[in-house]
Design a protein around this motif. Sequence first.
Motif, PDB file in Angstrom:
ATOM      1  N   ASN A 176      41.829  49.869  34.425  1.00  0.00           N
ATOM      2  CA  ASN A 176      41.242  48.754  35.168  1.00  0.00           C
ATOM      3  C   ASN A 176      40.631  47.647  34.280  1.00  0.00           C
ATOM      4  O   ASN A 176      39.842  46.840  34.754  1.00  0.00           O
ATOM      5  CB  ASN A 176      40.206  49.266  36.183  1.00  0.00           C
ATOM      6  CG  ASN A 176      40.879  50.057  37.289  1.00  0.00           C
ATOM      7  OD1 ASN A 176      41.799  49.554  37.938  1.00  0.00           O
ATOM      8  ND2 ASN A 176      40.465  51.297  37.489  1.00  0.00           N
ATOM      9  N   SER A 177      41.038  47.620  33.007  1.00  0.00           N
ATOM     10  CA  SER A 177      40.510  46.590  32.109  1.00  0.00           C
ATOM     11  C   SER A 177      41.389  45.345  32.115  1.00  0.00           C
ATOM     12  O   SER A 177      41.012  44.320  31.567  1.00  0.00           O
ATOM     13  CB  SER A 177      40.384  47.141  30.690  1.00  0.00           C
ATOM     14  OG  SER A 177      41.675  47.445  30.185  1.00  0.00           O
ATOM     15  N   GLN A 178      42.577  45.441  32.702  1.00  0.00           N
ATOM     16  CA  GLN A 178      43.477  44.282  32.745  1.00  0.00           C
ATOM     17  C   GLN A 178      43.761  43.914  34.201  1.00  0.00           C
ATOM     18  O   GLN A 178      44.893  43.789  34.630  1.00  0.00           O
ATOM     19  CB  GLN A 178      44.763  44.592  31.980  1.00  0.00           C
ATOM     20  CG  GLN A 178      44.476  44.756  30.495  1.00  0.00           C
ATOM     21  CD  GLN A 178      45.660  45.200  29.663  1.00  0.00           C
ATOM     22  OE1 GLN A 178      45.576  45.235  28.457  1.00  0.00           O
ATOM     23  NE2 GLN A 178      46.767  45.552  30.293  1.00  0.00           N
ATOM     24  N   VAL A 179      42.666  43.770  34.928  1.00  0.00           N
ATOM     25  CA  VAL A 179      42.762  43.504  36.361  1.00  0.00           C
ATOM     26  C   VAL A 179      41.929  42.269  36.669  1.00  0.00           C
ATOM     27  O   VAL A 179      40.769  42.192  36.288  1.00  0.00           O
ATOM     28  CB  VAL A 179      42.210  44.709  37.169  1.00  0.00           C
ATOM     29  CG1 VAL A 179      42.385  44.473  38.661  1.00  0.00           C
ATOM     30  CG2 VAL A 179      42.888  46.001  36.740  1.00  0.00           C
ATOM     31  N   SER A 180      42.561  41.299  37.333  1.00  0.00           N
ATOM     32  CA  SER A 180      41.793  40.134  37.776  1.00  0.00           C
ATOM     33  C   SER A 180      41.404  40.360  39.233  1.00  0.00           C
ATOM     34  O   SER A 180      41.863  41.305  39.874  1.00  0.00           O
ATOM     35  CB  SER A 180      42.634  38.868  37.655  1.00  0.00           C
ATOM     36  OG  SER A 180      43.533  38.805  38.740  1.00  0.00           O
ATOM     37  N   LEU A 181      40.573  39.506  39.752  1.00  0.00           N
ATOM     38  CA  LEU A 181      40.178  39.654  41.155  1.00  0.00           C
ATOM     39  C   LEU A 181      41.378  39.444  42.085  1.00  0.00           C
ATOM     40  O   LEU A 181      41.402  39.965  43.192  1.00  0.00           O
ATOM     41  CB  LEU A 181      39.036  38.677  41.486  1.00  0.00           C
ATOM     42  CG  LEU A 181      37.759  38.880  40.649  1.00  0.00           C
ATOM     43  CD1 LEU A 181      36.694  37.844  41.025  1.00  0.00           C
ATOM     44  CD2 LEU A 181      37.191  40.293  40.835  1.00  0.00           C
TER      45      LEU A 181
ATOM     46  N   ALA B 131      43.162  42.820  42.203  1.00  0.00           N
ATOM     47  CA  ALA B 131      42.401  43.806  42.969  1.00  0.00           C
ATOM     48  C   ALA B 131      42.334  43.398  44.436  1.00  0.00           C
ATOM     49  O   ALA B 131      41.701  44.083  45.241  1.00  0.00           O
ATOM     50  CB  ALA B 131      41.004  43.949  42.387  1.00  0.00           C
TER      51      ALA B 131
ATOM     52  N   ALA C 290      45.777  37.974  34.185  1.00  0.00           N
ATOM     53  CA  ALA C 290      45.439  39.219  33.492  1.00  0.00           C
ATOM     54  C   ALA C 290      46.602  39.671  32.608  1.00  0.00           C
ATOM     55  O   ALA C 290      47.760  39.382  32.895  1.00  0.00           O
ATOM     56  CB  ALA C 290      45.082  40.313  34.498  1.00  0.00           C
TER      57      ALA C 290
ATOM     58  N   VAL D 228      43.171  56.045  40.491  1.00  0.00           N
ATOM     59  CA  VAL D 228      43.997  54.840  40.580  1.00  0.00           C
ATOM     60  C   VAL D 228      43.602  53.843  39.498  1.00  0.00           C
ATOM     61  O   VAL D 228      42.423  53.532  39.329  1.00  0.00           O
ATOM     62  CB  VAL D 228      43.875  54.173  41.979  1.00  0.00           C
ATOM     63  CG1 VAL D 228      44.748  52.931  42.042  1.00  0.00           C
ATOM     64  CG2 VAL D 228      44.259  55.158  43.084  1.00  0.00           C
ATOM     65  N   ASP D 229      44.614  53.387  38.765  1.00  0.00           N
ATOM     66  CA  ASP D 229      44.446  52.388  37.711  1.00  0.00           C
ATOM     67  C   ASP D 229      45.264  51.162  38.126  1.00  0.00           C
ATOM     68  O   ASP D 229      46.468  51.274  38.361  1.00  0.00           O
ATOM     69  CB  ASP D 229      44.973  52.978  36.393  1.00  0.00           C
ATOM     70  CG  ASP D 229      44.996  51.964  35.259  1.00  0.00           C
ATOM     71  OD1 ASP D 229      44.393  50.881  35.420  1.00  0.00           O
ATOM     72  OD2 ASP D 229      45.615  52.263  34.210  1.00  0.00           O
ATOM     73  N   LEU D 230      44.614  50.015  38.206  1.00  0.00           N
ATOM     74  CA  LEU D 230      45.315  48.810  38.688  1.00  0.00           C
ATOM     75  C   LEU D 230      45.846  47.921  37.559  1.00  0.00           C
ATOM     76  O   LEU D 230      46.259  46.793  37.809  1.00  0.00           O
ATOM     77  CB  LEU D 230      44.397  47.987  39.604  1.00  0.00           C
ATOM     78  CG  LEU D 230      43.943  48.676  40.897  1.00  0.00           C
ATOM     79  CD1 LEU D 230      43.087  47.739  41.741  1.00  0.00           C
ATOM     80  CD2 LEU D 230      45.144  49.155  41.710  1.00  0.00           C
TER      81      LEU D 230
ATOM     82  N   MET E  32      40.762  40.962  45.994  1.00  0.00           N
ATOM     83  CA  MET E  32      39.448  40.621  46.550  1.00  0.00           C
ATOM     84  C   MET E  32      39.633  39.478  47.562  1.00  0.00           C
ATOM     85  O   MET E  32      40.521  38.648  47.392  1.00  0.00           O
ATOM     86  CB  MET E  32      38.499  40.201  45.430  1.00  0.00           C
ATOM     87  CG  MET E  32      38.156  41.321  44.462  1.00  0.00           C
ATOM     88  SD  MET E  32      37.226  42.644  45.273  1.00  0.00           S
ATOM     89  CE  MET E  32      37.186  43.866  43.962  1.00  0.00           C
TER      90      MET E  32
ATOM     91  N   PHE F  75      51.254  36.679  39.234  1.00  0.00           N
ATOM     92  CA  PHE F  75      50.433  35.744  40.012  1.00  0.00           C
ATOM     93  C   PHE F  75      48.993  35.654  39.539  1.00  0.00           C
ATOM     94  O   PHE F  75      48.147  35.115  40.242  1.00  0.00           O
ATOM     95  CB  PHE F  75      50.457  36.136  41.498  1.00  0.00           C
ATOM     96  CG  PHE F  75      51.812  35.993  42.135  1.00  0.00           C
ATOM     97  CD1 PHE F  75      52.398  34.738  42.290  1.00  0.00           C
ATOM     98  CD2 PHE F  75      52.500  37.105  42.589  1.00  0.00           C
ATOM     99  CE1 PHE F  75      53.643  34.605  42.885  1.00  0.00           C
ATOM    100  CE2 PHE F  75      53.751  36.984  43.188  1.00  0.00           C
ATOM    101  CZ  PHE F  75      54.324  35.722  43.334  1.00  0.00           C
ATOM    102  N   SER F  76      48.674  36.248  38.365  1.00  0.00           N
ATOM    103  CA  SER F  76      47.306  36.142  37.855  1.00  0.00           C
ATOM    104  C   SER F  76      47.332  36.020  36.340  1.00  0.00           C
ATOM    105  O   SER F  76      48.372  36.235  35.710  1.00  0.00           O
ATOM    106  CB  SER F  76      46.474  37.373  38.248  1.00  0.00           C
ATOM    107  OG  SER F  76      46.633  38.410  37.292  1.00  0.00           O
TER     108      SER F  76
ATOM    109  N   PRO G 276      47.397  53.813  48.092  1.00  0.00           N
ATOM    110  CA  PRO G 276      46.166  53.542  47.331  1.00  0.00           C
ATOM    111  C   PRO G 276      46.360  52.635  46.107  1.00  0.00           C
ATOM    112  O   PRO G 276      45.421  51.955  45.705  1.00  0.00           O
ATOM    113  CB  PRO G 276      45.718  54.937  46.891  1.00  0.00           C
ATOM    114  CG  PRO G 276      46.312  55.864  47.887  1.00  0.00           C
ATOM    115  CD  PRO G 276      47.622  55.239  48.292  1.00  0.00           C
TER     116      PRO G 276
END
Lengths: 482, 95
Positions: free
Chosen positions: A42-47, A50, A33, A150-152, A52, A30-31, A92
């Motif tokens: 956390n370098s391949q995370v869109s808002l 995450a 990234a 935690v790594d998203l 937001m 759905f994004s 988490p």
Amino acid sequence: MATLQGRTGEWEMVIGLEVHAQIVSNAKLFSGASTAFGAEPNSQVSLVDAAMPGMLPVINGYCVEQAVRTGLGLKAEINLVSVFDRKNYFYPDLPQGYQISQYSRPIVGKGKLLIDLPDGAVKEIGITRLHMEQDAGKSLHDQHPTKSYVDLNRSGVALMEIVSEPDLRGPEEATAYVTKLRSILRYLGTCDGNMDQGSLRCDVNLSVRRPGEPFGTRCEIKNVNSIRFIRQAIEYEARRQIEILEDGGTIDQETRLFDASRGETRSMRSKEEAHDYRYFPDPDLLPLELDQSWVDEIKATLPELPDEKKRRFVEDYGVPVYDAGVLVADRETADFFEVVARGRDGRLASNWVIGDLFGLLNKSGLAITESPITAEKLGGLLDLIADNTISGRIAKEVFEAMWETGKSAGDIVEEKGLRQITDTGAIETAIDEVLARESAKVEEYRSGKDKLFGFFVGQVMKATGGKANPKLVNEVLRKKLG
Amino acid sequence: MSMDKATVARIATLARIKVPEEELEHLAGELGQILGWVEQLGEVDTADVEPMTGVGGVSLPWRKDEVTDGGYPERILSNAPGAEAGFFTVAKVVE
């Protein structure tokens, strides 16, 4: 039927598997990234990933195509309308507080999968459904004494959850099912099937019963992430349940965790209270609607799958059924074999690939795609056997030299002078020399010691450095000793 | 529809909302009223009506499989109560 012997009689295992398969795609479900494995945290995370406030999911059409392709590969019904729901729980690594999944209306319905059993039989296993959902992030518990990290990066990657019917009856069938499913996913290119990296994960539902009785109460075992662990977890859990029942106890329906370091399962009580997921349709997403014509287009591009390929190898190349099963397990192996076998003796090609080539590949820990001997070159070796340039025995020697040097069979035969002697004159000379030298043995042979024939053959082969055509040696020798 | 205190307490736990014991009674009444209100929709016979998901004839928009986002871990972590070495940190949660 595989049964387990308890203290009070026989028990049968009833197993269903839920396989989570990461969809091969560039971007998340759905994004926009990236899904690449092993990036900085956390370098391949869109808002969106995450969670937001105010972010909205937009579906990746290619992930839908991959799910449909998988459904078609499992001979399953494709539902032209499916719905995304929210599955609510707190953890988490799940920033949304819910996972977007499909509950009452999945994209793929009933299908089937054929498994090959060790005794050569084939068993059909029902597929209940396949639905799409988001993967969660990843928690690391061993980096800090009091905190979890935690790594998203994985959060929002597309997953297919593939649910089987409770048709499996033991660890052999369960592992055969996962192996076959993984093979099909790889053929389709919809999941890389890499269990080490977590691209393919398995939950095991298991209960036991007396043969012929209704289903018992089942337990779900989470976190079983290799074929070997599936076997271990099933064996342990079946024994655990049988012991409880034979002691007059009852099984609690619960979620259990497989502890790989101890080879046992244990209760995950904390999951129980959270087991009220309060599914409801995701208000951010309209129903997923597909055109039948689009589904048909995907169907038209499906590759030949393992079952069909296996049948073709048996029918077109005369490969034994068991060997055909080995050859088609990986698409790369099947492709390699087919290059070797095309226009040649299929059974011989299969023996060389499964026997000699696999032997050296395993010894050096190489994949077939890394083989120093290409399929074309192995084919060249078979040609030299077929046209009598070399014998099957010399071919083994040439094969080893090909492995070492990467040269073609023809070059090695020329360089080492291994060309088979098919000149009757040369063979006669060699035979005459041997018979003259071994005159005593010739007498014994003529007086009835037939077994010595093999000795003479061996001496002639030795004298010619193994290069004499064995068939000719036999013929001429028989005539001369006659 | 009536709502009891135990149900309210359970929903509060699932939603991780702290509700003091003395407020449960009052909330049960309010939530029950809201549910009753929505339940009036049940009076309409919808047996042969397809579920309606919108009024504009809009269908679910699809996106191409292209990487167009991400690559800003510092923004992702900027509001985090705890972060170390590029990770979010939380109280240890381990089975």
